[in-house]
Design a protein around this motif. Structure first.
Motif, mmCIF file in Angstrom:
data_model
loop_
_atom_site.group_PDB
_atom_site.id
_atom_site.type_symbol
_atom_site.label_atom_id
_atom_site.label_comp_id
_atom_site.label_asym_id
_atom_site.label_seq_id
_atom_site.Cartn_x
_atom_site.Cartn_y
_atom_site.Cartn_z
ATOM 1 N N ASP A 1 -0.692 -16.525 -25.404
ATOM 2 C CA ASP A 1 -0.347 -15.746 -26.496
ATOM 3 C C ASP A 1 -2.008 -15.909 -26.882
ATOM 4 N N LEU A 2 -2.643 -14.687 -26.820
ATOM 5 C CA LEU A 2 -4.085 -14.279 -27.135
ATOM 6 C C LEU A 2 -4.217 -13.528 -28.263
ATOM 7 N N ARG A 3 -3.365 -13.350 -29.069
ATOM 8 C CA ARG A 3 -3.373 -12.383 -30.123
ATOM 9 C C ARG A 3 -4.357 -12.637 -31.086
ATOM 10 N N ASP A 4 -4.480 -13.929 -31.375
ATOM 11 C CA ASP A 4 -5.555 -14.372 -32.323
ATOM 12 C C ASP A 4 -6.943 -14.292 -31.886
ATOM 13 N N LEU A 5 -7.245 -13.979 -30.461
ATOM 14 C CA LEU A 5 -8.434 -14.009 -30.090
ATOM 15 C C LEU A 5 -8.738 -12.733 -29.287
ATOM 16 N N SER A 6 -7.731 -11.935 -29.462
ATOM 17 C CA SER A 6 -7.736 -10.624 -28.914
ATOM 18 C C SER A 6 -8.497 -9.479 -29.888
ATOM 19 N N ASP B 1 5.924 -13.824 -36.662
ATOM 20 C CA ASP B 1 7.499 -13.592 -36.611
ATOM 21 C C ASP B 1 7.921 -13.083 -35.392
ATOM 22 N N ARG B 2 7.191 -12.466 -34.622
ATOM 23 C CA ARG B 2 7.816 -11.891 -33.098
ATOM 24 C C ARG B 2 7.231 -13.105 -32.250
ATOM 25 N N GLU B 3 8.134 -13.759 -31.917
ATOM 26 C CA GLU B 3 7.694 -14.721 -30.780
ATOM 27 C C GLU B 3 7.185 -14.098 -29.426
ATOM 28 N N ILE B 4 6.471 -14.692 -28.939
ATOM 29 C CA ILE B 4 5.618 -14.137 -27.720
ATOM 30 C C ILE B 4 6.783 -14.043 -26.419
#
Length: 261
Positions: free
Chosen positions: A216-221, A249-252
């Protein structure tokens, strides 16, 4: 393109925390209660301390979160210069620990405890004053909103910058398994963490079949959507990038990929 808000928040918190520790270290006192030499000069030095790390050196910082952020920022700014804000110069954790200890033999005087503040008597709450005349509601008000639609678990498209960043991350992941495929999940995780991906961002996919995890790279995207799917193969790993909806809330592991379960 706007800088990703969550990345900026994480970077700011990291810099603020390390900066606060540095200020605490500068205020260390000796045995006589006098300021240590680090606190004698109130004027900042004209040249940065050689202990301060910046640029590529942050990718070798002892803090894994700083390393992960530094790698992601470099990749993002390579794909789109100026998209992500650079990390400020930070002290190495080992150097910071040495400064906080203070000079050899120095002891900090005990801080006297403050006397407890006497509790004040509670103020009685005033009863609400009822309206004299009820105010009628307008007749043209819209209908109240219904139950919110369920959150989407379908993958989202990646834009050009995220796709470029995904290719760079995929190259780094494949390089981590250049010696061969991982023997098990523990080996897979160890290699990813060694490539500066945070362990809490690596999630095992449920079900049988080949060993498969999602990073999960959403925080670094750049746009808070980037994720990687890493699957063990006979010769190493296969890396597929996809876009995950924002929101923790949406698990990877529950994101539905097109044509894949």
């Amino acid at each position: 393109m706007p800088t990703p808000q969550r990345l900026l928040t994480t970077v700011a918190l990291t810099a603020a925390a390390l900066g606060a520790l540095t200020l605490t270290a500068c205020g260390t006192q000796g045995a006589a209660g006098k300021p240590a030499p680090a606190a004698l000069s109130a004027t900042p030095s004209a040249t940065p301390s050689p202990r301060m790390l910046s640029g590529e050196e942050l990718e070798r910082h002892p803090d894994p979160t700083v390393r992960a952020q530094a790698v992601a920022i470099r990749i993002t700014n390579t794909c789109a210069p100026g998209t992500a804000r650079e990390l400020p110069p930070l002290p190495a954790v080992t150097d910071l620990a040495e400064e906080v200890k203070g000079p050899p033999g120095g002891e900090q005087p005990p801080v006297p405890a403050e006397p407890p503040t006497p509790a004040e008597p509670p103020v009685p709450a005033e009863p609400p004053t009822p309206a004299d005349v009820p105010v009628p509601l307008p007749t043209d008000l819209p209908e109240p909103p219904g139950v919110d639609a369920p959150a989407s678990y379908d993958e989202v498209p990646l834009d050009k910058v995220d796709r470029c960043a995904a290719d760079a991350h995929a190259d780094r992941v494949r390089a981590a398994f250049a010696a061969g495929p991982p023997a098990d999940e523990a080996a897979l995780r160890k290699a990813l963490v060694g490539a500066d991906y945070l362990p809490e961002n690596v999630h095992r996919m449920p079900g049988g079949g080949a060993l498969r995890v999602r990073v999960d790279l959403r925080d670094l995207s750049p746009n808070d959507n980037l994720a990687l799917e890493v699957t063990a193969t006979a010769g190493g790993v296969r890396v597929d990038a996809f876009g995950a909806p924002t929101g923790r809330d949406r698990e990877i592991t529950e994101i539905r990929r097109t044509g894949r379960t």
